[in-house]
Design an enzyme around this catalytic site. Structure first.
Site, mmCIF file in Angstrom:
data_model
loop_
_atom_site.group_PDB
_atom_site.id
_atom_site.type_symbol
_atom_site.label_atom_id
_atom_site.label_comp_id
_atom_site.label_asym_id
_atom_site.label_seq_id
_atom_site.Cartn_x
_atom_site.Cartn_y
_atom_site.Cartn_z
ATOM 1 C CG ASP A 87 -9.559 -6.940 -5.290
ATOM 2 O OD1 ASP A 87 -10.844 -7.522 -5.252
ATOM 3 O OD2 ASP A 87 -9.009 -6.460 -6.180
ATOM 4 C CG ASP A 88 -5.887 -6.270 -1.123
ATOM 5 O OD1 ASP A 88 -5.588 -7.159 -2.278
ATOM 6 O OD2 ASP A 88 -5.487 -5.161 -1.191
ATOM 7 C CG HIS A 138 -6.705 -10.590 -4.710
ATOM 8 N ND1 HIS A 138 -6.779 -10.262 -6.039
ATOM 9 C CD2 HIS A 138 -6.056 -9.649 -3.931
ATOM 10 C CE1 HIS A 138 -6.539 -8.885 -5.939
ATOM 11 N NE2 HIS A 138 -6.049 -8.537 -4.958
ATOM 12 C CG HIS A 142 -1.982 -8.759 -2.985
ATOM 13 N ND1 HIS A 142 -1.087 -7.817 -3.557
ATOM 14 C CD2 HIS A 142 -3.187 -8.272 -2.989
ATOM 15 C CE1 HIS A 142 -2.158 -7.033 -4.156
ATOM 16 N NE2 HIS A 142 -3.262 -7.092 -3.910
ATOM 17 C CG HIS A 239 -9.014 -2.698 -2.088
ATOM 18 N ND1 HIS A 239 -8.900 -1.789 -3.038
ATOM 19 C CD2 HIS A 239 -7.856 -3.501 -2.802
ATOM 20 C CE1 HIS A 239 -8.287 -1.892 -4.035
ATOM 21 N NE2 HIS A 239 -7.693 -3.027 -3.766
#
Length: 707
Positions: A87-88, A138, A142, A239
């Site tokens: 993620d991210d 995603h 965020h 991540h």
């Protein structure tokens, strides 16, 4: 002759353009604030039982959720299958390292990318796909989908699809909601948000194993959290962006070979559940919209960078200016308070010239204060420039010795001054506005500088008489801080650009040599002073020669006065631009005074509206504590400067309380004046004289009424 006291309508269309420009800047900064102020991390640890708002089969089922049907469907990975998810990202530092580790070990994974970061690093997204990995959404910034309103949720998902489409030509269907974790940690609002996202074609992907690597617990703990038990399959949450991911990279390099040796295979989410590819070709419209979005975000980033640079430059210039002002003021004080040894006391005859146009409110006080001067040889010449309020009659009825009145048709202030210069008998001339009141020692103190034969003109110290109301206090602070502190600096640097019309002394021969008072600019005082410097004479400042003047008493009058001043100053600067390549006093004006005026009276005020927009942006996106500290620091610095200037002028510190309010109204008015003046100059429109209506408050200061 055409009357000079005529007002013309000002251009106005630029105000709409300015407003639109500032709104666009605010929008750009807002976009940048949204895409750069993103938080990271995953959700809360798993709960013992699902939330009441989440169906039991979801909370106890697999991490892949299809919620676009009447009944939710969940899927889990088979045994010995692991779908690593990151993620991210994409992150320019950590995503390439994660990809390198995956490629080295022959593993595939799914990357849930943040749309705003896709726009910043589209090449990384293309690399992810090129190396056989899968991409999911995603959100764009965020955002917590359970906490934002529906319109924001839909926008987040739509923008992310467009960003990915512009970068890759494909749209995504997989969605990893920010701050999510395992199914048992899902809350009712989060589930409702996923249901809404499913209506737009998204398949939600949670996790079986949440490594919580964003907390940087250590490589061993990340490896332990990512390892399934008893050979089960799992979607593992890690991540590749949002912070320092060195531990994640190191843990991944240990995890892959260790689990491969145990018979695990690493796959994407879609392949792991035997679903069709999650990415589909994007339409032309979606790709074009994504490209426009990317350019918008890039422009927003450039705008924020430009504003940061502008603020840094303005701050440095402001500090340097303050340091130079204080240094020069200190030198000036030491010099002027030193006993005079450069010549005998000046007692030569002086002619005071008072141009007057409808000055009935103050002219009696002005003339009486001049006649009461403690100077042995003084004549006063009042030139009535076609007044229709009885100004000249008031002076004549006073029948004061040494006072002459000259009548002329309305031709403007420069013509009136030149009429007085021709009629004057003395070789030392003092030019005074018709709303100005002198102290008994003002003339004597003003002319003492002429003991130095190199001095051609002397500026006095102008003070605001009507300072009881807030607007008057603001102008009082401006006169003391901006005008008189600057004049001390100009004196030391020998580049005085302006002797104020309210109080200035000149040698008669100097005025004759430069052709008298010029009439081709609206700031005849600035124009004249620059001509004197370029003629090779010194121009100095006498702080003890005090003149009280009536400042505008309304915002409208203030606007008209400063508009004329600013426009006229720009005219004079352009007229005397060739001083840049001159030597002597003219060169000092050209290489010291003109650049200073350009930067601090034109360029920085023109940038001030954008700075105020940046302040609004700060209120929206920066911690209020940071803003409060910054604002308090700047205010304290201004207060210290103002206090020092008031001390030098022998003034009380009481008006300092008005300083914070001056930053909220007065400063904006002053920079808008500059905007108006620049626009007027650029379109080639000539501003005409605009006269201020007098109230007689300067007369009230000395207890003098009309004669």
């Amino acid at each position: 002759m055409t009357a000079r006291h005529v007002a013309r309508r000002d251009p106005r269309a630029h105000w709409l353009l300015l407003l639109l420009g500032l709104l666009l800047l605010l929008a750009a900064l807002t976009v940048n604030g949204l895409v750069t102020g993103m938080a990271g991390g995953s959700g809360i640890p798993a709960a013992d039982s699902p939330d009441a708002g989440v169906p039991a089969q979801v909370g106890s089922g697999g991490p892949v959720l299809r919620l676009d049907r009447a009944e939710p469907v969940s899927r889990a990975l088979p045994d010995r299958a692991i779908a690593l998810t990151f993620d991210d990202g994409p992150d320019p530092r950590w995503t390439p390292q994660v990809l390198d580790v995956l490629r080295r070990h022959g593993a595939h994974a799914t990357f849930f990318v943040v749309g705003a970061r896709v726009n910043e690093h589209p090449e990384l997204v293309r690399r992810i796909l090129a190396e056989g990995h899968e991409i999911g959404s995603h959100t764009f910034t965020h955002a917590d989908l359970a906490a934002v309103p529906p319109w924001r949720r839909d926008l987040e998902l739509s923008l992310t699809r467009k960003a990915i489409a512009a970068a890759t030509g494909q749209e995504v269907t997989l969605l990893r909601p920010p701050f999510s974790s395992v199914p048992t940690a899902l809350t009712g609002p989060e589930y409702a948000a996923l249901r809404a996202a499913a209506e737009a074609g998204h398949v939600a992907v949670l996790a079986d194993r949440d490594t919580r690597d964003w907390q940087r617990p250590g490589v061993d703990k990340i490896v332990q959290a990512a390892t399934p038990t008893q050979g089960r399959g799992a979607v593992v949450l890690m991540h590749d962006g949002g912070g320092d991911r060195a531990q994640t990279v190191a843990a991944l390099d240990r995890l892959l070979p260790a689990l491969t040796d145990q018979g695990y295979r690493f796959t994407t989410v879609s392949s792991g559940i035997d679903a069709s590819p999650s990415m589909v070709p994007a339409g032309v419209g979606t790709r074009l919209s994504g490209a426009a979005l990317r350019w918008t975000q890039t422009g927003a980033r450039w705008s924020a960078g430009a504003m940061n640079l502008l603020l840094a430059v303005a701050l440095v210039l402001g500090v340097v200016r303050l340091a130079v002002q204080v240094f020069c003021a200190h030198r000036h004080v030491r010099r002027v308070r030193r006993p005079r040894r450069d010549g005998p006391e000046v007692r030569a005859p002086v002619s005071v010239i008072v141009p007057a146009y409808n000055e009935a409110a103050n002219i009696a006080a002005t003339v009486r204060s001049l006649v009461a001067s403690a100077y042995p040889a003084l004549e006063v010449i009042v030139v009535d420039d076609g007044s229709d309020d009885g100004t000249a009659d008031i002076v004549e009825r006073m029948r004061l010795r040494g006072v002459r009145v000259i009548w002329q048709a309305n031709a403007g202030k420069p013509a009136a001054l030149n009429t007085g210069i021709r009629a004057a008998r003395a070789n030392l001339l003092v030019l005074v506005d018709g709303d100005t009141v002198f102290q008994p020692d003002t003339v004597h103190r003003l002319v003492q500088g002429f003991a130095d034969p190199s001095v051609g003109a002397i500026s006095g110290n102008t003070k605001v008489a009507n300072r009881r109301r807030l607007l008057g206090r603001w102008q009082h602070l401006e006169y003391v801080i901006g005008f008189n502190l600057d004049r001390r600096m100009y004196d030391v640097l020998e580049c005085m650009p302006t002797i104020p019309g309210a109080i200035g002394a000149f040698r008669r021969e100097v005025l004759l040599r430069v052709g008298g008072v010029p009439a081709d600019t609206l700031a005849e005082d600035t124009d004249l002073t620059m001509k004197v410097l370029r003629a090779g004479w010194r121009v100095v400042y006498e702080e003890s020669a005090i003149a009280w003047t009536e400042a505008p008493s309304s915002l409208r009058q203030l606007w008209r006065q400063r508009y004329r001043w600013c426009y006229g100053t720009m005219q004079a600067m352009w007229k005397h631009r060739h001083a840049l390549r001159e030597s002597g006093a003219g060169g000092k004006l050209g290489r010291r005074g003109l650049p200073y005026l350009t930067v601090f009276q034109i360029v920085l005020p023109l940038a001030a509206p954008a700075v105020d927009v940046f302040a609004v942006y700060g209120l929206l996106f920066l911690p209020w504590s940071t803003l409060a500290i910054a604002w308090a620091g700047l205010l304290l610095l201004q207060a210290a400067t103002a206090g020092y200037a008031l001390h030098l002028d022998g003034e009380r510190y009481g008006p300092l309380w008005a300083l914070p309010f001056q930053q909220l109204v007065y400063r904006q008015l002053m920079y808008l004046v500059v905007v108006q003046s620049v626009v007027t100059a650029l379109i080639g429109k000539r501003l005409r004289w605009q006269r201020m209506v007098r109230t007689g408050e300067a007369a009230a200061l000395v207890g003098a009424g009309r004669g």
